[in-house]
Design a protein around this motif. Structure first.
Motif, PDB file in Angstrom:
ATOM      1  N   SER A 296       0.841  -1.210   0.000  1.00  0.00           N
ATOM      2  CA  SER A 296       0.000   0.000   0.000  1.00  0.00           C
ATOM      3  C   SER A 296       0.871   1.254   0.000  1.00  0.00           C
ATOM      4  O   SER A 296       0.496   2.287  -0.557  1.00  0.00           O
ATOM      5  CB  SER A 296      -0.916   0.007   1.228  1.00  0.00           C
ATOM      6  OG  SER A 296      -1.770  -1.092   1.182  1.00  0.00           O
ATOM      7  N   SER A 339      -4.785   1.291   2.934  1.00  0.00           N
ATOM      8  CA  SER A 339      -4.647  -0.021   3.556  1.00  0.00           C
ATOM      9  C   SER A 339      -5.656  -0.996   2.970  1.00  0.00           C
ATOM     10  O   SER A 339      -6.860  -0.741   3.020  1.00  0.00           O
ATOM     11  CB  SER A 339      -4.874   0.093   5.073  1.00  0.00           C
ATOM     12  OG  SER A 339      -4.872  -1.186   5.651  1.00  0.00           O
ATOM     13  N   SER A 341      -6.397  -4.038   4.026  1.00  0.00           N
ATOM     14  CA  SER A 341      -7.188  -4.664   5.094  1.00  0.00           C
ATOM     15  C   SER A 341      -7.936  -3.637   5.934  1.00  0.00           C
ATOM     16  O   SER A 341      -8.969  -3.935   6.522  1.00  0.00           O
ATOM     17  CB  SER A 341      -6.259  -5.450   6.017  1.00  0.00           C
ATOM     18  OG  SER A 341      -5.340  -4.563   6.641  1.00  0.00           O
ATOM     19  N   THR A 344      -4.234  -2.493   9.582  1.00  0.00           N
ATOM     20  CA  THR A 344      -2.802  -2.504   9.864  1.00  0.00           C
ATOM     21  C   THR A 344      -2.469  -1.565  11.038  1.00  0.00           C
ATOM     22  O   THR A 344      -2.772  -0.369  10.988  1.00  0.00           O
ATOM     23  CB  THR A 344      -2.028  -2.103   8.589  1.00  0.00           C
ATOM     24  OG1 THR A 344      -2.370  -3.056   7.592  1.00  0.00           O
ATOM     25  CG2 THR A 344      -0.530  -2.100   8.796  1.00  0.00           C
ATOM     26  N   GLU A 474       8.831 -11.759  -1.126  1.00  0.00           N
ATOM     27  CA  GLU A 474       7.796 -12.241  -0.225  1.00  0.00           C
ATOM     28  C   GLU A 474       7.411 -13.696  -0.467  1.00  0.00           C
ATOM     29  O   GLU A 474       7.194 -14.449   0.488  1.00  0.00           O
ATOM     30  CB  GLU A 474       6.568 -11.330  -0.429  1.00  0.00           C
ATOM     31  CG  GLU A 474       5.465 -11.494   0.565  1.00  0.00           C
ATOM     32  CD  GLU A 474       4.364 -10.453   0.349  1.00  0.00           C
ATOM     33  OE1 GLU A 474       4.286  -9.852  -0.745  1.00  0.00           O
ATOM     34  OE2 GLU A 474       3.563 -10.249   1.275  1.00  0.00           O
TER      35      GLU A 474
HETATM   36  O1  M6R Z   1      -3.611  -4.248   4.638  1.00  0.00           O
HETATM   37  P1  M6R Z   1      -2.518  -3.251   4.334  1.00  0.00           P
HETATM   38  O2  M6R Z   1      -2.590  -2.761   2.943  1.00  0.00           O
HETATM   39  O3  M6R Z   1      -2.470  -2.135   5.320  1.00  0.00           O
HETATM   40  O4  M6R Z   1      -1.194  -4.084   4.496  1.00  0.00           O
HETATM   41  C1  M6R Z   1       0.056  -3.467   4.377  1.00  0.00           C
HETATM   42  C2  M6R Z   1       1.156  -4.476   4.198  1.00  0.00           C
HETATM   43  O5  M6R Z   1       1.250  -5.303   5.312  1.00  0.00           O
HETATM   44  C3  M6R Z   1       0.925  -5.337   2.956  1.00  0.00           C
HETATM   45  O6  M6R Z   1       0.766  -4.557   1.811  1.00  0.00           O
HETATM   46  C4  M6R Z   1       2.099  -6.305   2.742  1.00  0.00           C
HETATM   47  O7  M6R Z   1       3.246  -5.588   2.426  1.00  0.00           O
HETATM   48  C5  M6R Z   1       1.732  -7.308   1.638  1.00  0.00           C
HETATM   49  N1  M6R Z   1       1.809  -8.631   2.160  1.00  0.00           N
HETATM   50  C6  M6R Z   1       2.610  -7.239   0.463  1.00  0.00           C
HETATM   51  O8  M6R Z   1       2.243  -8.148  -0.516  1.00  0.00           O
END
Ligand code: M6R
Length: 594
Positions: A296, A339, A341, A344, A474
């Motif tokens: 993000s 974000s 989700s 975070t 990753e």
């Molecule tokens: O849910 P979010 O977008 O806030 O999460 C942020 C990061 O934890 C997330 O983008 C992470 O880097 C991914 N696993 C990457 O593929």
């Protein structure tokens, strides 16, 4: 982080439903899993190392039970083993608890109120069941009330008490928890995906609340012990219930969904713009700060460049950096939080800081009612559908597109919107993921056997390179770095040797030769070269060992889709290395702890 599901049902098939629910939550953590259910009026608790599927493989699902709680874990305190797996029983076995979150003062509690307890696990969570037992004198709600008074940290809890065979109790503070409603059945879960297909309605428990569910009702109290009514909402989009279908992994399915996600995003924008409560929200914005983590954050970097190009000073920052310095936000700052989700922890902490500095706040999230959605003044939803694979793919493309839409709104004088949308739509039509997939297959063996991979690009391509390298790291566990192409010669070039792999993004016409210079320097030091570009030029093909042709997307919109070949390459390389791309080691989908 962790996934929680609980069911109180009239029918006695709760094990089957817990299995379906927990497997749907597996993406939140999968190093161990466990379950407590009532059978013949007694607790039965079973735990296992590994995924929910492995836990239920060893269980007889025909056992009749109508109340149970289950948990899938992403270890924070204590290694992933059977003892540390949830549920955690209290010492005398009166309470069974599953927990998502972190109890910060668990050591102090062990040394004070619980000094006489013989703890079995290394977790912070085990204090919760023991505190309940400590405070319990026949009334579970008042025991919970007392527990919430002494716990520091964040939690979503599902609690069973041996004396109460028809209820599951809950409490939540800064961690999401929802109740799913069906005829003579109530669910408790970290997110919607764990509810059965029959649940048509749900409610989001308010922050700082506790209470219980029974098969046909729920009671909710705030931390001042007042009963609260919460609006019941319809589950509109049941797409989250879709299975992997013909795809081998969720990640593959989610990449193939990108085209539809982009089309949906535009459709929703055409229908209602962003539908803000405050129609003047963007008035007088002088400075834009964008804050996020991981993928993000990379999407936010695109936003930064787009807003800057409008003459609005803008800056993107990693949430966990922003919160631990003394940031300055000038008057009339719009702070945007991105974000997938919406849960975070670092991003949520950053919202608090930005608010305390007087900024207007805007969330860009894929999850309605998530913490980011609730905490920000206004929200934009991504319409990407549930993303289950830990590696974020379609949400990134949706985030980048959203920044383009936002730019168009902020542009003064405004761009001719219909024209702008039309060009975007025509471009998206050209996307053919299947062809992209086929095109990257020859590169898999090269990447798989490499110890040193660099992805380079300039301007927007540099951002794509950062996201590309995160995707590769990753899920393949290979060492891969994203670099600004011009920066390589300032030190990192020393690492290039025979068999290093340099993947170069070249999607901006005026930068072709500049980036080619760097590619030539790497090649002359023995690196294997992969070029990703829409320009099918002799000079590009000649210098590359592998040339990956991008669709003829118009250059200005390329950052929305240029990542796709690497999303696919990372996926295929992960498979070639015999990893599970959906569940990379050590990682969880939403990082709800700092
Ligand atoms: O849910 P979010 O977008 O806030 O999460 C942020 C990061 O934890 C997330 O983008 C992470 O880097 C991914 N696993 C990457 O593929």
């Amino acid at each position: 982080m962790c996934g929680i599901v609980g069911i109180v049902s009239e029918s006695k098939d709760c094990l089957k439903k817990l299995q379906e629910g927990l497997c749907a939550l597996e993406y939140r953590g999968y190093d161990s899993a466990g379950i407590t259910f009532f059978v013949n009026n007694k607790f039965k608790t079973i735990k296992n190392v590994g995924s929910p599927k492995e836990l239920f493989d060893g269980l007889d699902l025909k056992v009749k039970s109508n109340v149970g709680i289950a948990h899938t874990r992403w270890a924070t305190h204590g290694k992933p083993d059977k003892v540390n797996a949830h549920p955690h029983l209290s010492e005398k076995g009166l309470f069974s608890v599953v927990h998502n979150g972190i109890i910060e003062n668990y050591r102090e509690l062990k040394d004070s109120l619980l000094s006489g307890v013989n703890f079995k696990s290394q977790t912070d969570s085990e204090v919760i069941s023991n505190l309940l037992e400590y405070f319990y004198s026949g009334d579970v709600l008042s025991a919970i009330k007392n527990v919430t008074k002494v716990l520091d940290g964040c939690y979503a809890l599902a609690i069973m008490c041996k004396d109460d065979k028809d209820k599951i109790y809950f409490a939540r503070k800064n961690m999401s928890l929802l109740i799913g409603i069906n005829n003579n059945e109530r669910y408790l879960s970290s997110d919607l995906s764990a509810f059965s297909k029959e649940c048509d309605t749900y409610l989001t428990l308010p922050n700082n609340s506790y209470g219980f569910i029974q098969k046909n009702k729920e009671e909710i109290f705030n931390f001042n012990n007042e009963k609260v009514c919460v609006k019941v909402e319809n589950i509109e989009n049941k797409a989250f219930l879709t299975k992997q279908g013909k795809f081998n992994y969720f990640m593959e399915k989610e990449i193939y969904e990108i085209k539809a996600v982009l089309q949906d995003t535009i459709l929703c924008f055409k229908e209602n713009k962003f539908n803000f409560k405050d129609k003047e929200f963007f008035q007088n914005i002088k400075y834009i700060k964008i804050i996020a983590c991981g993928t993000s954050y990379h999407a936010s970097l695109v936003g930064e460049k787009l807003f800057d190009s409008l003459g609005i000073m803008s800056n993107a920052e990693i949430a966990s950096e922003f919160i631990y310095r003394k940031p300055y936000l000038p008057e009339n700052t719009l702070a945007i939080f991105v974000s997938q989700s919406g849960e975070t922890a670092d991003t949520l902490a950053a919202i608090k800081v930005a608010k305390s500095l007087g900024a207007k706040t805007l969330g860009i999230t894929n999850v309605k009612n998530s913490a980011v959605d609730r905490e920000c003044d206004e929200s934009i939803y991504l319409h990407a559908g549930v993303e289950k694979a830990v590696a974020s793919t379609k949400a990134y493309n949706a985030q980048v597109l959203t920044f383009y839409l936002l730019k168009n709104i902020l542009q003064k004088p405004q761009n001719k919107e219909a024209e702008f949308i039309d060009v975007l739509e025509q471009n998206i039509k050209k996307l053919n993921i299947k062809t992209m997939h086929k095109n990257i297959l020859p590169v898999v063996a090269l990447v798989k056997n490499s110890k040193n991979i660099f992805v380079v690009g300039r301007n927007f391509d540099y951002i794509t390179s950062l996201e590309a390298s995160l995707k590769i790291k990753e899920i393949t566990y290979l060492n891969c770095e994203g670099f600004a192409a011009g920066e390589l010669k300032h030190g990192t070039l020393a690492l290039i040797e025979t068999n290093s792999v340099v993947i170069a993004y070249i999607t901006e016409k005026n930068l072709i030769d500049k980036t080619l210079n760097i590619v030539a320097q790497a090649k002359s030091r023995g690196a294997k070269i992969v070029i990703i570009s829409q320009f099918n030029l002799k000079k590009l093909v000649a210098v590359s060992d592998y040339f990956i042709k991008l669709a003829n997307f118009s250059e200005q919109f390329m950052p929305i889709v240029s990542i796709i070949p690497i999303q696919l390459l990372a996926y295929e390389t992960s498979l070639a290395l015999k990893h599970n791309p959906d569940k990379p080691r050590n990682l969880a989908k939403s990082v709800t702890v700092e």
